[in-house]
Motif scaffolding. Structure first.
Motif, PDB file in Angstrom:
ATOM      1  N   ALA A  16       0.845  -1.176   0.000  1.00  0.00           N
ATOM      2  CA  ALA A  16       0.000   0.000   0.000  1.00  0.00           C
ATOM      3  C   ALA A  16       0.882   1.227   0.000  1.00  0.00           C
ATOM      4  O   ALA A  16       2.012   1.221   0.467  1.00  0.00           O
ATOM      5  N   ARG A  17       0.390   2.319  -0.533  1.00  0.00           N
ATOM      6  CA  ARG A  17       1.174   3.547  -0.562  1.00  0.00           C
ATOM      7  C   ARG A  17       1.589   3.874   0.846  1.00  0.00           C
ATOM      8  O   ARG A  17       0.761   4.101   1.706  1.00  0.00           O
ATOM      9  N   GLY A  18       2.887   3.867   1.100  1.00  0.00           N
ATOM     10  CA  GLY A  18       3.349   3.810   2.475  1.00  0.00           C
ATOM     11  C   GLY A  18       3.912   5.098   3.013  1.00  0.00           C
ATOM     12  O   GLY A  18       5.085   5.383   2.846  1.00  0.00           O
ATOM     13  N   LYS A  19       3.139   5.918   3.616  1.00  0.00           N
ATOM     14  CA  LYS A  19       3.706   6.989   4.396  1.00  0.00           C
ATOM     15  C   LYS A  19       4.357   6.388   5.627  1.00  0.00           C
ATOM     16  O   LYS A  19       3.987   5.312   6.073  1.00  0.00           O
ATOM     17  N   ALA A  20       5.333   7.106   6.176  1.00  0.00           N
ATOM     18  CA  ALA A  20       6.059   6.567   7.323  1.00  0.00           C
ATOM     19  C   ALA A  20       5.104   6.164   8.424  1.00  0.00           C
ATOM     20  O   ALA A  20       4.180   6.880   8.771  1.00  0.00           O
ATOM     21  N   GLY A  21       5.338   4.974   8.973  1.00  0.00           N
ATOM     22  CA  GLY A  21       4.500   4.504  10.047  1.00  0.00           C
ATOM     23  C   GLY A  21       3.185   3.929   9.580  1.00  0.00           C
ATOM     24  O   GLY A  21       2.285   3.649  10.364  1.00  0.00           O
ATOM     25  N   GLY A  22       3.034   3.705   8.256  1.00  0.00           N
ATOM     26  CA  GLY A  22       1.785   3.192   7.718  1.00  0.00           C
ATOM     27  C   GLY A  22       1.514   1.783   8.169  1.00  0.00           C
ATOM     28  O   GLY A  22       2.365   1.081   8.683  1.00  0.00           O
ATOM     29  N   TYR A  50      17.251  -4.972  12.904  1.00  0.00           N
ATOM     30  CA  TYR A  50      16.391  -5.702  13.823  1.00  0.00           C
ATOM     31  C   TYR A  50      14.988  -5.129  13.731  1.00  0.00           C
ATOM     32  O   TYR A  50      14.788  -3.908  13.821  1.00  0.00           O
ATOM     33  N   VAL A  51      14.024  -6.004  13.547  1.00  0.00           N
ATOM     34  CA  VAL A  51      12.621  -5.607  13.476  1.00  0.00           C
ATOM     35  C   VAL A  51      11.823  -6.459  14.456  1.00  0.00           C
ATOM     36  O   VAL A  51      11.945  -7.687  14.463  1.00  0.00           O
ATOM     37  N   ARG A  52      11.015  -5.805  15.281  1.00  0.00           N
ATOM     38  CA  ARG A  52      10.142  -6.533  16.198  1.00  0.00           C
ATOM     39  C   ARG A  52       8.700  -6.116  15.926  1.00  0.00           C
ATOM     40  O   ARG A  52       8.362  -4.925  15.960  1.00  0.00           O
ATOM     41  N   VAL A  53       7.868  -7.113  15.655  1.00  0.00           N
ATOM     42  CA  VAL A  53       6.458  -6.878  15.349  1.00  0.00           C
ATOM     43  C   VAL A  53       5.602  -7.715  16.291  1.00  0.00           C
ATOM     44  O   VAL A  53       5.865  -8.897  16.496  1.00  0.00           O
ATOM     45  N   GLU A  59       7.036  -2.743  16.944  1.00  0.00           N
ATOM     46  CA  GLU A  59       7.464  -2.269  18.256  1.00  0.00           C
ATOM     47  C   GLU A  59       8.871  -1.682  18.228  1.00  0.00           C
ATOM     48  O   GLU A  59       9.195  -0.811  19.039  1.00  0.00           O
ATOM     49  N   ASP A  60       9.715  -2.152  17.329  1.00  0.00           N
ATOM     50  CA  ASP A  60      11.093  -1.671  17.332  1.00  0.00           C
ATOM     51  C   ASP A  60      11.746  -1.931  15.981  1.00  0.00           C
ATOM     52  O   ASP A  60      11.542  -2.992  15.375  1.00  0.00           O
ATOM     53  N   ILE A  61      12.479  -0.948  15.514  1.00  0.00           N
ATOM     54  CA  ILE A  61      13.319  -1.107  14.327  1.00  0.00           C
ATOM     55  C   ILE A  61      14.651  -0.435  14.607  1.00  0.00           C
ATOM     56  O   ILE A  61      14.692   0.727  15.008  1.00  0.00           O
ATOM     57  N   LYS A  62      15.704  -1.160  14.391  1.00  0.00           N
ATOM     58  CA  LYS A  62      17.050  -0.607  14.577  1.00  0.00           C
ATOM     59  C   LYS A  62      17.921  -0.990  13.385  1.00  0.00           C
ATOM     60  O   LYS A  62      18.063  -2.170  13.070  1.00  0.00           O
ATOM     61  N   ARG A 415      10.822   1.874   8.883  1.00  0.00           N
ATOM     62  CA  ARG A 415       9.581   1.757   9.658  1.00  0.00           C
ATOM     63  C   ARG A 415       8.364   1.909   8.737  1.00  0.00           C
ATOM     64  O   ARG A 415       7.388   1.172   8.839  1.00  0.00           O
ATOM     65  N   GLY A 416       8.433   2.880   7.838  1.00  0.00           N
ATOM     66  CA  GLY A 416       7.324   3.076   6.921  1.00  0.00           C
ATOM     67  C   GLY A 416       7.142   1.913   5.959  1.00  0.00           C
ATOM     68  O   GLY A 416       6.026   1.454   5.710  1.00  0.00           O
TER      69      GLY A 416
END
Length: 458
Positions: A16-22, A50-53, A59-62, A415-416
């Motif tokens: 989907a058209r992804g704005k940040a945090g979409g 690192y991605v936590r979902v 919840e977290d992206i580093k 993140r987006g």
């Protein structure tokens, strides 16, 4: 170049058209999944993601950079001012000119020296060479495989050897420009504070013209092939920071500007920008004083300075689907090729006008002073600041590379992109994340290429 074989075959469907945090439109099944990627080629240096979902929520992206610190600023302390260009050139083997020129300009400001005329033109010409070799290396060899579902340029060479051969020839021409002016292609040795150790011969500069004429057509051909790629539909409202020069498309001089109205001299950089240390990265995170993350690099330059591109570069941009601004970072591959066309044109103009100067450099007298320099490295603005004592020795040095400035924006993009594509399989999401990072051509280091990617879903 065969368009038949270079058909975009993305392994993932655009989200989907992804704005940040979409958020993803389709829900993901609540299962725990761990994904690890042992090696990410086509990125310089050592990093991890690192991605936590949990429950379909990120919840977290580093974006971790664990490359060991290299302490170049510390190496410079106590050294005479004239050592800075040669030492800082060792920071990067791909864009040494950016470091040499930023250091030289900062020293010249501190010492009250101005470089003009043919010496200034030579600096712009050698920088065109760096843009050509770096842009083509990244666009054709490192980034294009992402859009074709290929692992690397070796597979691309099997599908279409002509485009790889063309890209290699273009890159070699960029290296040749650097070698003719700088003495050698990697870590050039002919640049100094005040100009050059020796001015190149007129006939050597003129010999570059005919290959550059070929390069314009070749770069346009590559750009048109890349214009046929399928680009993920993701945009952000970027704060674009770049140089701007009143008379030319900014490459090696200018004021620092943004698309939010910022317009400052280079010396005021630290009044508006800062760096912070975060636990998960050995590279400092650059941001504006109010905490705003920003974008620097090809798209930022293009968005801020489109009007100063040549007519041909604008026409190429239009032909490959770009407007006057570009906020889709996946299309940075196109912007790089437009800038390559421009760099070839500009190099021809400078080569045709070149006459050997009476002196190869401006005389410099050591003294106490403070100076700043900033140029447009292929990946974005590269800032230098030095303080000198009475003998012209360095007592303080600050260097802010484009990748450290882009790092917070990379995490924002991740993140987006992850939020807009949670419905993808882990393998496809991993691919999309790697592709997102490669949009920036991050120069983490010139050492090993490694990304460890982990995603935990609950």
């Amino acid at each position: 170049m065969s368009k038949r074989t270079l058909k975009s075959t993305s392994t993932v469907k655009p989200g989907a058209r992804g704005k940040a945090g979409g958020r993803a439109k389709a829900p993901i099944q609540a299962v725990s999944r761990n994904i690890k990627v042992d090696a990410l080629a086509r990125v310089e240096g050592e990093g991890a993601l690192y991605v936590r979902v949990k429950d379909d929520v990120i919840e977290d992206i580093k974006f971790r950079i664990f490359e060991p610190p290299r302490f170049f600023e510390a190496f410079l302390r106590g050294r005479i001012y004239s050592d800075a260009p040669d030492i800082t050139a060792r920071i990067c083997g791909i864009c040494p000119i950016a470091y040499q020129m930023g250091a030289s300009q900062a020293m010249e400001q501190a010492l009250g020296v101005t470089v003009t005329g043919p010496l200034r033109d030579l600096r712009r010409l050698i920088y065109c060479g760096e843009w050509i070799e770096s842009h083509v290396l990244h666009a054709a060899m490192l980034h294009a495989p992402d859009f074709l579902g290929l692992q690397d340029a070796l597979q691309l060479a099997k599908d279409d050897p002509e485009i790889v051969e063309t890209a290699l020839k273009l890159k070699k021409l960029g290296n040749t420009i650097i070698e003719v002016i700088g003495g050698r292609a990697a870590h050039p040795i002919n640049l100094k504070v005040g100009g050059f150790y020796r001015a190149p011969r007129k006939e050597k500069i003129r010999e570059l013209i005919e290959p550059l004429k070929w390069a314009i057509d070749a770069a346009i051909g590559v750009a048109k092939v890349f214009g046929g790629f399928e680009f993920p539909d993701y945009e952000d409202d970027y704060t674009c920071v770049s140089l701007r020069h009143p008379d030319e498309y900014a490459i090696h001089e200018g004021r620092i500007v943004s698309n939010r109205g910022l317009d400052i001299p280079v010396a005021d950089f630290h009044k508006h920008f800062k760096e912070e240390h975060v636990r998960h990265s050995n590279a400092l995170h650059g941001m504006m004083m109010d905490g705003t993350v920003y974008l620097t690099g090809p798209n930022a330059r293009y968005n801020n300075n489109y009007a100063q591109l040549s007519k041909l570069a604008k026409r190429v941009a239009k032909d490959i689907g770009l407007g006057k601004t570009c906020n889709n970072l996946y299309q940075s591959i196109l912007v790089r090729m437009v800038e390559t066309v421009y760099a070839c044109e500009e190099a021809i103009r400078l080569a045709e006008a070149y006459e050997e100067p009476d002196e190869s450099c401006v005389a410099v007298t050591p003294r106490r002073g403070v100076g700043a320099g900033c140029t447009e490295a292929p990946r974005g603005i590269c800032f230098h600041r030095y303080e000198l004592d009475d003998e012209g020795r360095i007592v303080a040095a600050r260097i802010q590379a484009p990748t450290s400035q882009n790092q917070p924006q990379i995490e924002r993009d991740l993140r987006g992109v992850v939020g807009a594509n949670l419905r993808l399989s882990d393998e496809d999401l991993k691919w999309r994340c790697e592709q997102t990072i490669r949009n920036y051509d991050p120069c983490i280091s010139c050492a090993t290429h490694f990304l460890k990617f982990t995603i935990d879903r609950e």
